[in-house]
Design a protein around this motif. Structure first.
Motif, PDB file in Angstrom:
ATOM      1  N   PHE A 260       6.036 -70.203  60.795  1.00 48.68           N
ATOM      2  CA  PHE A 260       7.223 -69.300  61.471  1.00 48.68           C
ATOM      3  C   PHE A 260       8.355 -69.612  60.472  1.00 48.68           C
ATOM      4  O   PHE A 260       9.196 -68.774  60.066  1.00 48.68           O
ATOM      5  N   TYR A 261       8.683 -70.781  60.275  1.00 46.45           N
ATOM      6  CA  TYR A 261       9.852 -71.096  59.351  1.00 46.45           C
ATOM      7  C   TYR A 261       9.888 -70.381  58.120  1.00 46.45           C
ATOM      8  O   TYR A 261      10.878 -69.386  57.520  1.00 46.45           O
ATOM      9  N   SER A 262       8.863 -70.408  57.480  1.00 44.60           N
ATOM     10  CA  SER A 262       8.589 -69.837  55.991  1.00 44.60           C
ATOM     11  C   SER A 262       8.490 -68.218  56.069  1.00 44.60           C
ATOM     12  O   SER A 262       9.324 -67.641  55.181  1.00 44.60           O
ATOM     13  N   ALA A 263       7.931 -67.704  57.226  1.00 43.40           N
ATOM     14  CA  ALA A 263       7.973 -66.345  57.034  1.00 43.40           C
ATOM     15  C   ALA A 263       9.377 -65.756  57.521  1.00 43.40           C
ATOM     16  O   ALA A 263       9.919 -64.720  56.799  1.00 43.40           O
ATOM     17  N   ASN A 264      10.305 -66.483  58.057  1.00 41.65           N
ATOM     18  CA  ASN A 264      11.687 -66.074  58.262  1.00 41.65           C
ATOM     19  C   ASN A 264      12.141 -66.258  57.143  1.00 41.65           C
ATOM     20  O   ASN A 264      13.226 -65.244  56.771  1.00 41.65           O
ATOM     21  N   MET A 265      12.105 -67.212  56.441  1.00 42.11           N
ATOM     22  CA  MET A 265      12.930 -67.542  55.006  1.00 42.11           C
ATOM     23  C   MET A 265      12.497 -66.549  54.086  1.00 42.11           C
ATOM     24  O   MET A 265      13.424 -66.269  53.043  1.00 42.11           O
ATOM     25  N   ASP A 266      11.246 -65.957  53.921  1.00 41.37           N
ATOM     26  CA  ASP A 266      11.118 -64.891  52.964  1.00 41.37           C
ATOM     27  C   ASP A 266      11.969 -63.800  53.328  1.00 41.37           C
ATOM     28  O   ASP A 266      12.290 -63.049  52.234  1.00 41.37           O
ATOM     29  N   LEU A 267      12.254 -63.300  54.358  1.00 41.36           N
ATOM     30  CA  LEU A 267      13.496 -62.495  54.482  1.00 41.36           C
ATOM     31  C   LEU A 267      14.810 -62.489  53.740  1.00 41.36           C
ATOM     32  O   LEU A 267      15.480 -61.597  53.681  1.00 41.36           O
ATOM     33  N   LEU A 268      14.967 -63.844  53.448  1.00 42.51           N
ATOM     34  CA  LEU A 268      16.301 -64.014  52.824  1.00 42.51           C
ATOM     35  C   LEU A 268      16.231 -64.047  51.313  1.00 42.51           C
ATOM     36  O   LEU A 268      17.182 -64.274  50.519  1.00 42.51           O
ATOM     37  N   LYS A 269      15.124 -63.781  50.872  1.00 38.66           N
ATOM     38  CA  LYS A 269      14.932 -63.794  49.244  1.00 38.66           C
ATOM     39  C   LYS A 269      15.645 -62.363  48.851  1.00 38.66           C
ATOM     40  O   LYS A 269      15.864 -61.435  49.457  1.00 38.66           O
ATOM     41  N   SER A 270      16.263 -62.497  47.259  1.00 38.26           N
ATOM     42  CA  SER A 270      16.818 -61.467  46.901  1.00 38.26           C
ATOM     43  C   SER A 270      15.716 -60.066  46.820  1.00 38.26           C
ATOM     44  O   SER A 270      16.316 -58.812  47.110  1.00 38.26           O
ATOM     45  N   SER A 271      14.500 -60.212  46.782  1.00 40.63           N
ATOM     46  CA  SER A 271      13.648 -59.163  46.923  1.00 40.63           C
ATOM     47  C   SER A 271      12.680 -59.588  47.752  1.00 40.63           C
ATOM     48  O   SER A 271      11.569 -60.275  47.432  1.00 40.63           O
ATOM     49  N   PRO A 272      12.769 -59.519  49.081  1.00 42.05           N
ATOM     50  CA  PRO A 272      11.632 -60.089  50.265  1.00 42.05           C
ATOM     51  C   PRO A 272      10.379 -59.285  49.914  1.00 42.05           C
ATOM     52  O   PRO A 272      10.400 -58.119  49.644  1.00 42.05           O
ATOM     53  N   SER A 273       9.452 -60.032  50.166  1.00 37.76           N
ATOM     54  CA  SER A 273       8.295 -59.615  50.236  1.00 37.76           C
ATOM     55  C   SER A 273       7.695 -58.346  51.210  1.00 37.76           C
ATOM     56  O   SER A 273       6.927 -57.695  50.786  1.00 37.76           O
ATOM     57  N   ILE A 274       8.637 -58.325  52.529  1.00 36.34           N
ATOM     58  CA  ILE A 274       8.467 -57.517  53.357  1.00 36.34           C
ATOM     59  C   ILE A 274       9.877 -56.988  53.570  1.00 36.34           C
ATOM     60  O   ILE A 274      10.590 -57.783  53.882  1.00 36.34           O
ATOM     61  N   ASP A 275       9.931 -55.699  53.412  1.00 33.32           N
ATOM     62  CA  ASP A 275      11.399 -55.099  53.634  1.00 33.32           C
ATOM     63  C   ASP A 275      11.646 -54.606  54.866  1.00 33.32           C
ATOM     64  O   ASP A 275      11.141 -53.343  55.109  1.00 33.32           O
ATOM     65  N   LEU A 276      12.662 -55.298  55.331  1.00 33.79           N
ATOM     66  CA  LEU A 276      12.836 -54.694  56.850  1.00 33.79           C
ATOM     67  C   LEU A 276      14.048 -53.439  56.639  1.00 33.79           C
ATOM     68  O   LEU A 276      14.216 -52.657  57.784  1.00 33.79           O
TER      69      LEU A 276
END
Length: 405
Positions: A260-276
């Motif tokens: 859960f924590y890792s999937a949320n932190m993925d959103l903070l990457k400069s180019s997130p793997s899943i783009d909201l």
């Protein structure tokens, strides 16, 4: 095609390994990404794929989920035969609750039998991904398949707990089995737990499984290993350009706190793997009526700042600092408070001078002024749950129960 399809979302999981986040809600209802619930992802996929008839099978502590379905997803028109309906255990086939994924659907067999759909798509309610189910269904029809299983490469899975699919060069499945930890992946695929059935076959297979007293009544564990031997079962590749959405292959099982924590932190990457921010396939959710987020100077004149963070509506950073964190709605960060590498759910209050890092803090918690969480593992462990990777999870009322922070 889509008007002949019924979607069934399995959303009754307890998510014990996600405690304390699941102490008062089911796994599919856990908040995610600053404004969503996990179930918003499969429901948004249904919406954009043209699926307008959706049953959500609920069970464990379902009030939060059912409230969210009411607030966020009362968007279909019943006069046109459209719906998203929560279905708790009806106990039509006995006195027990759902005992497996196959049993959950079997207990609602009457809903299938009376439904005019020709196809049924079965979806897990607790994963983070985008997928155009219309493309999945089209391949199912093109192949004249009895069942189609959505799959991905094992390397794309963030868990070793999955079912292995062996398929030929035409994607005809010859074997379906539980992943063994030490086995090499070779050219096998990983099942995503997303299935398309012809409705009549699904009814037949569920009835046969129910009659087996030794069965654990799981689709993956009990139904599919035998089904692939007798029926036309095909694999559908999740990655690629199939369908109207860019399927970048991002898939996250949310099995535990670290996932859960890792999937949320993925959103903070400069180019997130899943783009909201993907405009052609937005993720829908409930929009609470809060004012805009803002940063303001604190009493001592410190500027409120946020660095590489998601800040949701209603949040006020009043002289504190937020770094590499996700703040849900109506959060308040006090003067000289510091939040690092953390996820704060709705209504959390961080008192003046408090410092928290590597935390997941559930709704409406008050972190008292001057608190320090995430710096003394021994002390933190006495009050809170700590994941295997050192993430501190603070459930509802945890601080008051522990005598403050």
């Amino acid at each position: 095609m889509m008007n002949k399809t019924l979607a069934i979302i399995l959303a009754g999981g307890t998510g014990e390994s996600l405690s304390p986040l699941t102490d008062e809600r089911t796994k599919a209802a856990i908040p995610f990404g600053g404004k969503y619930r996990i179930i918003d992802f499969p429901l948004s996929n249904c919406l954009h794929s043209g699926l307008r008839r959706v049953l959500v099978l609920t069970q464990y502590k379902s009030h939060s989920l059912q409230k969210h379905l009411r607030d966020a997803w009362s968007i279909y028109n019943p006069e046109l035969g459209e719906y998203i309906t929560a279905v708790p255990p009806q106990m039509r086939t006995g006195a027990g609750w759902y005992s497996g994924t196959a049993d959950a659907i079997y207990q609602n067999l009457y809903l299938l039998e009376r439904n005019p759909a020709e196809y049924v798509i079965v979806l897990p309610g607790d994963n983070i991904y985008r997928m155009d189910y219309a493309a999945l269904l089209q391949q199912h029809i093109t192949n004249n398949a009895d069942v189609t299983i959505a799959c991905t490469a094992p390397s794309a899975m963030n868990s070793s707990n999955y079912f292995v699919v062996d398929a030929d060069d035409k994607q005809r499945v010859s074997n379906f089995s539980q992943k063994v930890a030490d086995d090499p992946d070779n050219n096998s695929l990983a099942s995503l737990g997303i299935y398309v059935f012809s409705k009549e076959l699904l009814i037949e297979m569920l009835s046969q499984d129910h009659a087996q007293p030794q069965s654990s009544h799981g689709l993956a564990a009990d139904v599919f290993p035998q089904l692939v031997k007798s029926h036309r079962v095909y694999a559908y590749g999740f990655e690629g350009s199939q369908g109207r959405v860019s399927q970048d292959g991002y898939w996250r099982n949310i099995d535990n706190l670290d996932d859960f924590y890792s999937a949320n932190m993925d959103l903070l990457k400069s180019s997130p793997s899943i783009d909201l921010y993907q405009s052609d396939w937005p993720i829908r959710s409930h929009q609470p009526q809060f004012p805009p987020a803002r940063t303001v100077p604190g009493v001592l004149g410190n500027e409120g700042i946020a660095i590489n963070s998601i800040i949701s509506a209603g949040t006020v950073i009043a002289g504190g600092s937020v770094q590499n964190s996700i703040l849900f709605s109506n959060v308040h960060i006090g003067d000289e408070a510091v939040v690092e590498d953390s996820i704060l759910f709705d209504g959390v209050r961080i008192g003046d001078g408090a410092h928290v890092r590597n935390c997941i803090i559930d709704k409406d918690n008050l972190i008292p002024a001057g608190s320090r969480i995430g710096f003394d593992a021994k002390m933190d462990k006495q009050r809170f749950k700590i994941s295997s990777e050192g993430i501190i999870a603070i459930g509802k009322s945890s601080l008051s129960a522990a005598g403050g922070a």
